[in-house]
Design a protein around this motif. Sequence first.
Motif, PDB file in Angstrom:
ATOM      1  N   GLU A 232       0.811  -1.307  -0.572  1.00  0.00           N
ATOM      2  CA  GLU A 232       0.233  -0.182  -0.007  1.00  0.00           C
ATOM      3  C   GLU A 232       1.123   1.433  -0.264  1.00  0.00           C
ATOM      4  O   GLU A 232       0.267   2.196  -0.472  1.00  0.00           O
ATOM      5  N   ASP A 233       2.048   0.817   0.829  1.00  0.00           N
ATOM      6  CA  ASP A 233       2.717   2.554   0.832  1.00  0.00           C
ATOM      7  C   ASP A 233       3.556   2.513  -0.796  1.00  0.00           C
ATOM      8  O   ASP A 233       3.684   3.139  -0.664  1.00  0.00           O
ATOM      9  N   LYS A 234       4.006   2.184  -1.779  1.00  0.00           N
ATOM     10  CA  LYS A 234       4.089   1.803  -2.846  1.00  0.00           C
ATOM     11  C   LYS A 234       3.203   2.205  -3.658  1.00  0.00           C
ATOM     12  O   LYS A 234       3.373   3.250  -4.761  1.00  0.00           O
ATOM     13  N   TYR A 235       2.283   1.665  -3.449  1.00  0.00           N
ATOM     14  CA  TYR A 235       0.625   2.292  -4.004  1.00  0.00           C
ATOM     15  C   TYR A 235       0.831   3.872  -4.063  1.00  0.00           C
ATOM     16  O   TYR A 235       0.338   4.661  -4.826  1.00  0.00           O
ATOM     17  N   GLU A 236       0.634   4.142  -3.267  1.00  0.00           N
ATOM     18  CA  GLU A 236       0.611   5.379  -2.194  1.00  0.00           C
ATOM     19  C   GLU A 236       1.548   6.910  -3.090  1.00  0.00           C
ATOM     20  O   GLU A 236       0.890   7.571  -3.713  1.00  0.00           O
ATOM     21  N   LEU A 237       2.671   6.421  -3.371  1.00  0.00           N
ATOM     22  CA  LEU A 237       3.677   6.856  -3.679  1.00  0.00           C
ATOM     23  C   LEU A 237       3.654   7.237  -5.082  1.00  0.00           C
ATOM     24  O   LEU A 237       4.068   8.217  -5.437  1.00  0.00           O
ATOM     25  N   LEU A 238       2.931   5.545  -5.867  1.00  0.00           N
ATOM     26  CA  LEU A 238       2.903   6.031  -7.297  1.00  0.00           C
ATOM     27  C   LEU A 238       1.539   6.963  -7.458  1.00  0.00           C
ATOM     28  O   LEU A 238       1.849   7.843  -8.960  1.00  0.00           O
ATOM     29  N   ASP A 239       0.877   7.226  -6.619  1.00  0.00           N
ATOM     30  CA  ASP A 239      -0.070   7.569  -7.208  1.00  0.00           C
ATOM     31  C   ASP A 239       0.011   8.840  -6.883  1.00  0.00           C
ATOM     32  O   ASP A 239      -0.213  10.152  -7.632  1.00  0.00           O
ATOM     33  N   GLU A 240       0.340   9.425  -6.063  1.00  0.00           N
ATOM     34  CA  GLU A 240       1.300  11.034  -5.544  1.00  0.00           C
ATOM     35  C   GLU A 240       2.199  11.175  -6.706  1.00  0.00           C
ATOM     36  O   GLU A 240       1.823  12.358  -6.970  1.00  0.00           O
ATOM     37  N   ALA A 241       2.978  10.561  -7.361  1.00  0.00           N
ATOM     38  CA  ALA A 241       3.825  10.998  -8.205  1.00  0.00           C
ATOM     39  C   ALA A 241       3.469  11.449  -9.431  1.00  0.00           C
ATOM     40  O   ALA A 241       3.496  12.094 -10.964  1.00  0.00           O
ATOM     41  N   ARG A 242       2.218   9.815  -9.453  1.00  0.00           N
ATOM     42  CA  ARG A 242       1.459  10.050 -11.300  1.00  0.00           C
ATOM     43  C   ARG A 242       0.949  11.511 -11.349  1.00  0.00           C
ATOM     44  O   ARG A 242       0.748  12.409 -11.590  1.00  0.00           O
ATOM     45  N   ASN A 243       0.460  11.763 -10.053  1.00  0.00           N
ATOM     46  CA  ASN A 243      -0.474  12.973 -10.224  1.00  0.00           C
ATOM     47  C   ASN A 243       0.400  14.289  -9.929  1.00  0.00           C
ATOM     48  O   ASN A 243      -0.167  15.572 -11.035  1.00  0.00           O
ATOM     49  N   ILE A 244       1.190  14.774  -9.836  1.00  0.00           N
ATOM     50  CA  ILE A 244       2.137  15.987 -10.269  1.00  0.00           C
ATOM     51  C   ILE A 244       2.697  15.568 -11.630  1.00  0.00           C
ATOM     52  O   ILE A 244       3.025  16.233 -11.973  1.00  0.00           O
ATOM     53  N   ILE A 245       3.584  14.053 -12.210  1.00  0.00           N
ATOM     54  CA  ILE A 245       4.074  14.203 -13.237  1.00  0.00           C
ATOM     55  C   ILE A 245       3.054  14.343 -14.169  1.00  0.00           C
ATOM     56  O   ILE A 245       4.037  14.871 -15.260  1.00  0.00           O
TER      57      ILE A 245
END
Length: 740
Positions: A232-245
């Motif tokens: 779940e931690d990695k999912y959160e990181l990817l989701d936030e990174a995708r929103n930024i990028i």
Amino acid sequence: MAEKRGGCLSYEFAREGDERVLRFDCEDCPFFPSLEDNEAVMSAVVDALIENPSATRIVLSQKRDYEYGYEQVSMLSEMAKVQSQLARQRFLFVGREPAVFVRLKNILYHMLKADPVGAYYEVRALHDSEKSKGSASAVFLEEALRSIEASRLLVAARKLSYTPGSREIYRGIFRPEIRPDFMFTRLMSSLPLNAEEIDSYSVHDTEVSIFRLPNAVQKLYHFVPPEFKLSEDKYELLDEARNIISEHKPTRSEFIDPERMRQVFFNVGNDLIDELAERKGVRLRTKEIEELASILARYTVGFGLIEVLLRDERIQDITVNSPMGRLPAFVVHQEHDECMTNIIPTSNDGDSWATKLRLISGRPLDEANPILDADLLLPGARARVAALSSPLNPSGIAFAFRRHRDMPWTLPLFVRNRMITPLAAGLLSFLVDGSRTLLVAGTRSAGKTSFLGALMTEVMRSYRLITVEDTLELPVHALKRLNYNIQSLKVASALSQGTPESSAEDGIRSTLRLGDSGLIVGEVRSSEAKALYEAMRIGALANVVAGTIHGDSPYGVFDRVVNDLGVPATSFKATDVIIVANPIRSPDGLHRFRRVVQITEVGKLWQRDPLVENGFADLLKYDARSDMLEPSASLLNGDSEVLKSVASNVKEWAGSWDAVWDNVLLRAQVKEALVAVSDKLAMPEVLEAGFVVSANDEFHRVADRVKEESGALDSKRIFFEWNEWLRKRVKKGSEQSIKK
């Protein structure tokens, strides 16, 4: 119009494309959101369906989206309708048997929504009890029983075993598609019930399984890539990174060099994930950060799960039909033919892909141009993609991906998979060296472009090649890595309008100004045919000229070139040889094999119609009984005009059919020896382009040396010396492999 409910399992009802979606927010729920495993979830969903009976999709969102499609939703909608109708008739029990009424009320108001199968058995037990007592309540209970058991959910449940108090039965009925927050594509991760696993293998970091499904002709291609197995931690990181990028909108200039662009986005993603992980206190190793950065690039500037499919070398084609989101993607597998997959691309995927394809190709995709062809260069794969949009495709947008082999096909590889025979390979090698004009014909998916690529590997590296294509499918990049002197020209698609690209006709004419070169035309489609035959007729191209064209026979090619594309009939004589490749189906219709079915020379003495005037002469023709190309009498008897024409330019062969035939057989022996060594030593790399091109170079060097030393092309000596080279080269390769 959206409706909302507060607390755990709050939901909104909204239209998303063609779907009417009930989306439940399960972020604050202390349990895993699952229709099949959780009574509270099923009850809440049925309540929502009572209020919103037009819903076509259920989404349970908790880090990932767990989505239930139309068929599953319609089962619950029907049960919601049954529950609502029966609950409204409760007044029939007022004043009668209080204990029975309380029990029935619990079934109708609670159990029928949370556990409909269990409710059915409860109603049946209650009915049997009341009927045995002669109670008037039995009439209503019998009607309730009929209503419940007629539902599709109960019909499906009858095929499965039921254990009271267990929800195992629902796992056989409800199977969600899973989609992490950062992606659009949905995936059915659970394994199919009652299916037989017939094959499994790994593609990089992804396990692939092939299943034979009960009562189905198509097999299932099932895979679960690493992005569906993250914490779940990695999912959160990817989701936030995708929103930024995703705030950065790539430009056309960035897509000109897709490899560089992917690397730039990977580097940016790598730094971003590292920074976010540090800020959130998530400890990640360098390898984990790189894996997440690769996934992020795949779902921002890439093509998502389609890229995972394309990395599988055994996949040949991928089709995504419209309307997207309703059906899974389908693949054509090298060994298992046509298969459905467990991924369901959505309309959001389609919009994203279409935008990227416009940028990559520089071509429009709109009402005036509803077809777009483009080439993709992805990590671990190269592919051609065709997109179809409205108004040509009234139900939305659809895609077809054709995967290209990482390295070019070779004639020995085609001998290995029985598409051609060693003799056919030897003959074609002779014709390529003889600078003949060749057309590779066939129906769709016959392997025309792959076969043309194999013919290119037969051209000696001392000659220059120029390719002309509207979509870059030929193995130009791979041949450049093998030190070929090759130039690629990209021209406008025949189906596109208003693009700045040069026409295919201009592209072919421009090759006449580029010096002495062989010409390879990706596909002869339109007006470029006249320019191609003009180049052939004036003899401006002294080396091999080859291309592909749609046609299922030599006369079909003539008809297409002359009657459809407007080339004068007499100009068609510039074609020396037509190679026809067509799929051969097994008697049961379940399997398909690619075969070259004809190699035919075009005579020069006819005037109007080569079929009527015997202008076609088969050199080899497919025999279904032997499943092989068999040589014709005219070839065996030395009546081939095209081979005699090649021989007339070589001192050692002029006037000697035996010498010509001996050289064709020598080349066939060389191709056969490569296949035999590869099979015997389990060295598939011997049949790949790198080794085959080196073997071809050595063949020419040995032949030249033998001729200089003995004054003749002594086939036995040439093969002996070449075979010695092969033996030493293979031994050296084996030793190096063992050391590794």
